[in-house]
Motif scaffolding. Structure first.
Motif, short mmCIF file in Angstrom:
data_model
loop_
_atom_site.label_atom_id
_atom_site.label_comp_id
_atom_site.label_asym_id
_atom_site.label_seq_id
_atom_site.Cartn_x
_atom_site.Cartn_y
_atom_site.Cartn_z
N ARG A 193 44.47 -57.75 44.24
CA ARG A 193 45.66 -56.91 44.10
C ARG A 193 46.66 -57.51 43.11
O ARG A 193 47.28 -56.79 42.33
CB ARG A 193 46.33 -56.69 45.45
CG ARG A 193 47.52 -55.74 45.35
CD ARG A 193 48.10 -55.33 46.67
NE ARG A 193 49.23 -54.45 46.45
CZ ARG A 193 49.15 -53.14 46.29
NH1 ARG A 193 47.97 -52.53 46.32
NH2 ARG A 193 50.24 -52.40 46.08
N ALA A 253 49.73 -51.43 42.19
CA ALA A 253 48.44 -51.99 41.77
C ALA A 253 47.59 -50.97 41.03
O ALA A 253 46.44 -51.25 40.70
CB ALA A 253 47.68 -52.51 42.99
N THR A 269 47.94 -55.49 39.93
CA THR A 269 49.37 -55.23 39.73
C THR A 269 49.82 -55.69 38.35
O THR A 269 50.54 -54.97 37.64
CB THR A 269 50.19 -55.94 40.82
OG1 THR A 269 49.84 -55.40 42.10
CG2 THR A 269 51.68 -55.75 40.59
#
Length: 349
Positions: A287, A191, A291
């Protein structure tokens, strides 16, 4: 597939590396860490980067270049200063393996059922099948979209590295009861750039860079934000220079500076990430979004600065040709083994 000349070269390289690391162990057991030990290591440090050039096959040249021209060099520099993973009290075979490969000792406290770095049999088989599938579509690459082809190249590199190191891990465990240092930890889940480069991708490299580069630079600059930033930037810069060397082993062409620019850019962005992360109250993306953005940035900058030195020289065609030959060899060997088994079963029936 390995040619006869490369097979002879491989035997000669194994013998030369074993002799060189035996000398290193002999010297290190008799000289204290410092300049005298470093001076005694100079002949080995000078010859290790040259050894991979004995191979004609690109895959052997690049793999041995990474192991010997990068990792082994850094390990010997650390040993010269009395640090790092090498221990002269180890038996000679173990010392040679740890010095020349990304190998670590299994701690005695680890149980037999403890998780080991490397891939399981099923995962390895799936990755090998996926890699073979990628190689099988390369003959049609002229009809592919450029970005699809670049994605295939990226996946090819990742799968090939995972499989090569998994095979080496299995061999090390079988021969000496050793485990390879984990090289990857699902990098596709990263991430942030700091997470990708520091905790998920090619993990033996950041471990050595921290000891060889980041910590000394940070100690010289001083603590605080400036010291941390200087250490990170220095580590990424050195990584870029070493990637220039690895790409040289592939292309046998002078460095272009593009890989160094790639890692300098990523180092600056990693420092910016750290500065942003220090502000606890600032908003963070989910997240999944972080990512996706991280992987997109890595791929985009990689296509911009890492891939061109390889495709510009036609090295990608050599990689494809060698990969096709290896897949064909494995397929033919499997067919021969299956035919032998059928023949044996028929003979006994």
């Amino acid at each position: 597939m390995m040619a006869g000349g490369d097979l002879r070269s491989l035997l000669a390289v194994v013998a030369a590396v074993a002799a060189a690391m035996s000398y290193v162990r002999f010297v290190a057991r008799r000289l204290r860490p410092g300049l005298p030990r470093l001076a005694a290591f100079v002949p080995v440090l000078a010859v290790l980067p040259v050894i991979p050039l004995a191979f004609r096959a690109l895959h052997l040249r690049v793999t041995s270049g990474f192991f010997l021209g990068w990792l082994a060099e850094f390990k010997l520099l650390l040993l010269a200063s009395g640090h790092g993973p090498l221990d002269t009290s180890l038996p000679l075979p173990a010392f040679v393996a740890i010095a020349s490969l990304p190998v670590r000792r299994r701690a005695q406290r680890d149980s037999e059922n403890a998780p080991r770095p490397g891939l399981g049999l099923v995962t390895s088989a799936v990755m090998a099948a996926l890699l073979a599938t990628i190689v099988s579509v390369y003959p049609h690459k002229e009809r592919m979209n450029e970005y699809v082809l670049l994605m295939l190249y990226s996946l090819h590199v990742y799968l090939a590295l995972e499989l090569v190191l998994a095979f080496a891990a299995a061999a090390a465990r079988a021969v000496m009861g050793m485990d390879l240092e984990p090289q990857f930890d699902r990098p596709y889940l990263s991430a942030s750039l700091r997470e990708f480069w520091g905790r998920r991708w090619n993990l033996s490299v950041p471990a050595l860079l921290r000891q060889c580069v980041s910590r000394p630079v940070r100690a010289r600059v001083g603590g605080g934000v400036a010291g941390v930033a200087a250490g990170v930037l220095a580590a990424f810069l050195v990584s870029g220079i070493m990637h220039e060397a690895v790409i040289y082993y592939a292309t046998l062409r002078p460095p272009t500076g593009e890989p160094t620019a790639f890692f300098a850019l990523h180092g600056a962005c990693a420092v910016a990430e750290g500065w942003f992360a220090a502000h606890k109250g600032w908003p963070r993306p989910p997240r999944a979004v972080a990512t996706a953005l991280t992987l997109a940035f890595i791929l985009a900058t990689g296509f911009w600065l890492i891939v061109p030195p390889i495709t510009r020289t036609g090295t990608d065609r050599v990689v494809i040709a060698e990969s096709e030959a290896m897949v064909a060899f494995v397929r033919d060997a499997g067919s021969w083994a299956a035919a032998s088994v059928r023949s044996a079963l028929t003979g006994h029936s």
